[in-house]
Scaffold this active site. Structure first.
Site, mmCIF file in Angstrom:
data_model
loop_
_atom_site.group_PDB
_atom_site.id
_atom_site.type_symbol
_atom_site.label_atom_id
_atom_site.label_comp_id
_atom_site.label_asym_id
_atom_site.label_seq_id
_atom_site.Cartn_x
_atom_site.Cartn_y
_atom_site.Cartn_z
ATOM 1 N N ASP A 120 0.786 -1.230 0.000
ATOM 2 C CA ASP A 120 0.000 0.000 0.000
ATOM 3 C C ASP A 120 0.819 1.282 0.000
ATOM 4 O O ASP A 120 0.270 2.370 -0.165
ATOM 5 C CB ASP A 120 -0.966 0.013 1.194
ATOM 6 N N HIS A 135 6.635 -7.764 -1.081
ATOM 7 C CA HIS A 135 5.627 -8.278 -2.019
ATOM 8 C C HIS A 135 5.318 -7.299 -3.139
ATOM 9 O O HIS A 135 4.317 -7.460 -3.841
ATOM 10 C CB HIS A 135 4.347 -8.641 -1.268
ATOM 11 N N CYS A 143 4.895 -5.639 -17.399
ATOM 12 C CA CYS A 143 4.469 -6.438 -18.536
ATOM 13 C C CYS A 143 5.111 -7.813 -18.435
ATOM 14 O O CYS A 143 6.334 -7.915 -18.282
ATOM 15 C CB CYS A 143 4.866 -5.771 -19.858
ATOM 16 N N LEU A 278 -1.637 -1.856 17.103
ATOM 17 C CA LEU A 278 -0.370 -1.288 16.645
ATOM 18 C C LEU A 278 -0.247 0.205 16.894
ATOM 19 O O LEU A 278 0.767 0.673 17.415
ATOM 20 C CB LEU A 278 -0.176 -1.572 15.152
#
Length: 299
Positions: A120, A135, A143, A278
């Site tokens: 994010d 990730h 592509c 958190l």
């Protein structure tokens, strides 16, 4: 019948219990050289759901797998329709006090680095530098034929032009950035190809069933080797992509500390697990360390 990805994990009964005392984490931060490994739990307070916590998206949503995406034009149409809509909600998300606390720890020289399992970009938006996106990132597109990277914003504009009347209402937004839509809502959504070679475009993120690039893994392993301690924030460590770094640290005697409300797969390797939300936990740590309270500020 297609099998659901194996993503669940049931914690063993003999795992050590969590604590509400964050002082061991404060001690580690005072020593410096802390490597942060963050997961979806650090972004829930920004309105982005996680996979496995209470009400996590895995209770209603099967994430796209690499095999489905590359093997089916229908799956790609479904993914890009859902992701195109979900991107709008992701774009509205702002860093919360947890992200800002991590950035403040870095500014004060307490961290050796940040590895995030999230896609994010909220750590960077909060001011953290040199973040390793384990990730990948939803801000980029790759592509699969020619390998060129391009900004997601460019693809969004092309998809908008190709689908001017596409405006369904999503039931929910998921941690991987896509929206819950029915097949009827997806309809005949048009997917656009690479502008250079006509190849298949994919978000520059690691799908379930896909491996993290080996060079990225080795870079993270090097960061773990150099760290004084490893601080896990908001990750259940269910999948090996993050758990392997916890195991590596434990095998070499590097202290592992975890802040996560629920038990994690790495608890047996940890010096402590702080069972607190958190944002409040990291804000409390910043205060104990005498770091200015601007980690509470809304940006």
């Amino acid at each position: 019948m297609r099998m659901r990805p194996t993503l669940s994990w049931t914690p063993a009964e003999d795992l050590p219990p969590g604590t509400t005392d964050p002082e061991p984490v404060a001690d580690a931060l005072r020593l410096g050289g802390v490597l942060v490994l963050s997961g979806a739990g650090i972004s829930t307070e920004s309105g982005i759901p996680d996979y496995r916590g209470e009400g996590g998206s895995l209770t209603r949503h099967t994430p796209m797998t690499y095999q489905d995406f590359t093997g089916s034009a229908r799956a790609r149409r479904r993914y890009w329709a859902r992701s195109h809509l979900g991107r709008v909600a992701f774009a509205r998300a702002r860093p919360n006090s947890g992200h800002r606390a991590v950035a403040a720890f870095e500014r004060h020289g307490l961290l050796s680095g940040v590895i995030t399992q999230n896609v994010d970009g909220l750590h960077q938006a909060a001011g953290s530098e040199g973040v390793v996106e384990l990730h990948g990132s939803l801000d980029r597109v790759v592509c699969l034929s020619c390998g060129v990277l391009s900004p997601r914003a460019e693809l969004a504009a092309r998809l908008e032009e190709a689908n001017p009347d596409f405006a369904p209402v999503a039931a929910a937004i998921n941690p991987d950035g896509d929206a819950d839509l029915t097949d009827e809502q997806v309809g005949d959504f048009r997917v656009v190809p690479c502008t250079l070679c006509g190849g298949i475009l994919k978000p520059d993120v690691v799908f379930f069933g896909e491996n993290v690039p080996p060079r990225r893994v080795e870079h993270c392993r090097a960061l773990v080797r150099e760290a004084s301690s490893l601080l896990v924030l908001g990750s259940s460590l269910t999948v090996m992509s993050g758990l392997r770094f916890v195991r590596q640290a434990a095998q070499t005697g590097t202290p592992v500390l975890i802040v996560n409300r629920d038990p994690t797969r790495g608890d047996r390797h940890a010096l402590t697990r702080v069972s607190l939300p958190l944002g409040p936990a990291l804000t409390t740590l910043a205060e104990r360390l005498g770091i200015p309270a601007d980690v509470r500020a809304v940006t």
